[in-house]
Design an enzyme around this catalytic site. Structure first.
Site, PDB file in Angstrom:
ATOM      1  N   HIS A 171       4.612  -1.554   7.739  1.00 13.68           N
ATOM      2  CA  HIS A 171       5.517  -0.520   7.217  1.00 13.68           C
ATOM      3  C   HIS A 171       5.818  -0.891   5.778  1.00 13.68           C
ATOM      4  CE1 HIS A 171       8.563   2.671   7.478  1.00 13.68           C
ATOM      5  NE2 HIS A 171       9.086   1.966   6.490  1.00 13.68           N
ATOM      6  N   CYS A 172       5.443  -0.022   4.854  1.00 15.58           N
ATOM      7  CA  CYS A 172       5.588  -0.357   3.429  1.00 15.58           C
ATOM      8  C   CYS A 172       6.927   0.158   2.906  1.00 15.58           C
ATOM      9  CB  CYS A 172       4.437   0.256   2.636  1.00 15.58           C
ATOM     10  SG  CYS A 172       4.612  -0.056   0.869  1.00 15.58           S
ATOM     11  N   PRO A 173       7.819  -0.752   2.476  1.00 20.67           N
ATOM     12  CA  PRO A 173       9.123  -0.310   1.978  1.00 20.67           C
ATOM     13  C   PRO A 173       9.026   0.419   0.636  1.00 20.67           C
ATOM     14  CG  PRO A 173       8.886  -2.688   1.734  1.00 20.67           C
ATOM     15  CD  PRO A 173       7.681  -2.219   2.486  1.00 20.67           C
ATOM     16  N   GLY A 176       7.970   3.856   1.728  1.00 21.37           N
ATOM     17  CA  GLY A 176       8.860   4.344   2.779  1.00 21.37           C
ATOM     18  C   GLY A 176       8.122   4.984   3.928  1.00 21.37           C
ATOM     19  N   GLN A 177       7.036   4.391   4.343  1.00 18.20           N
ATOM     20  CA  GLN A 177       6.243   4.989   5.416  1.00 18.20           C
ATOM     21  C   GLN A 177       5.398   3.894   6.081  1.00 18.20           C
ATOM     22  OE1 GLN A 177       5.680   7.052   7.771  1.00 18.20           O
ATOM     23  NE2 GLN A 177       5.147   8.951   6.687  1.00 18.20           N
TER      24      GLN A 177
END
Ligand SMILES: [Zn+2]
Ligand SMILES: [Zn+2]
Length: 328
Positions: A171-173, A176-177
């Site tokens: 999950h890539c901060p 945001g996805q």
């Protein structure tokens, strides 16, 4: 139809995961979608500053040279934002939840696990893990108690979005996805494009600075904006460039970030590895599979107030009529 439709909700309105939906469920973001604004500023601010500086230099110095640099920077920036948007706003590969646990599959499932999860409806117990064969290699798949399903191989439950996701990478901060099956190629393009943009601004800021007086420190004091851009890009390129290299390594070996961390010390054979060229081809030239969800569909009547995982759903499970459990 008309009076009922006012009360009926669409699937995205009763979605049990933490996603954010926009434009009537057409755009699907993660719960931390607001972080895209920060990412946009971190890319957009230096890129626009660079473009303005080049536009000024067109009039002051070599018009054609600076015009070409300006056009290149605009194209790279637009591409970068397009890939960012495509990564963030699509269903990454969310697996729809089951309302109830699946029926036991004792016949085909070769189960070595001694751990069990109880199915809350009946008292039947399901094995916590199940072995499935992938390209001749045995792979263990886990039962997800939140989604009530056996995760397909390579899928994982994202704790931030609260969904099981196909070919889950991480999950890539920053975007945001979840980065997974359906947006991984866009994510890699976004990373590569960001790295290119960083190097582009770094190199041409430097050339533009040196082109004036020839002495670096005098120029740095004279054109502080280009100096800051050089420094900013120098720092950023290690981050985005490092990530790009890491993901190209993962593509070459057909691994996800999740698998890389989990099986790093195992000497297990990777069942998905097909050779570097085929791995690349699979990622960039294969058609992206369609979404398993139609978030704009009408939710089934009872879903309006019975949400999976809610107290209400537990009551329905206990006292309702789960007739389809007995059907085969
Ligand atoms: Zn799950
Ligand atoms: Zn996620």
């Amino acid at each position: 139809m008309s009076s009922q439709n006012h009360e009926r909700k669409r699937i995205y309105q009763v979605w049990p995961g933490k996603n954010r939906f926009y434009f009537g469920g057409r755009l699907v973001f993660g719960p931390d979608a607001s972080s895209i604004l920060l990412t946009t500023c971190m890319i957009g601010a230096p890129a626009i500053t660079f473009c303005i500086r080049m536009a000024i230099l067109i009039r002051q110095r070599h018009p054609l040279f600076h015009l070409l640099i300006l056009i290149g920077a605009i194209i790279l920036t637009i591409l970068d934002f397009t890939f960012l948007f495509l990564t963030s706003s699509r269903d990454p590969g969310i697996i729809p939840r089951n309302k109830e646990a699946p029926l036991e599959e004792t016949s085909e499932a070769v189960t070595k696990s001694l751990e069990w999860v109880s199915d809350k409806v009946g008292n039947a117990k399901l094995p916590k893990t199940k072995d499935v064969m992938v390209n001749g290699i045995t792979v263990k798949v886990k039962f997800c108690e939140t989604c009530q399903l056996y995760r397909p191989p390579r899928a994982s439950h994202c704790s931030i979005c609260n969904n099981c996701v196909q070919r889950f990478d991480h999950h890539c901060p920053w975007v945001g996805q979840c980065i997974a099956l359906r947006n991984y190629p866009y994510f890699v393009c976004f990373l590569s494009c960001s790295t290119l943009l960083c190097m582009y601004v770094f190199v041409f800021s430097w050339i533009s600075m040196l082109g004036v007086h020839g002495q670096f420190f005098i120029v740095l004091a004279d054109d502080a904006i280009l100096g800051v851009l050089v420094l900013y890009c120098f720092v950023s390129v290690w981050f985005v460039g490092g990530l790009s290299v890491f993901h190209f390594y993962l593509i070459c070996t057909n691994q996800t970030t999740c698998e890389n961390f989990r099986y790093h010390y195992d000497k297990k054979e990777n069942p998905y590895r097909k050779g570097v060229l085929k791995n690349f081809k699979e990622l960039f030239f294969a058609k992206i599979p369609p979404s398993l969800n139609n978030f704009r569909d009408w939710a089934p009547e009872e879903e309006d107030d019975v949400e999976v995982g809610s107290v209400a759903s537990e009551v329905v499970r206990a006292f309702g009529t789960p007739k389809h459990r007995n059907e085969q």
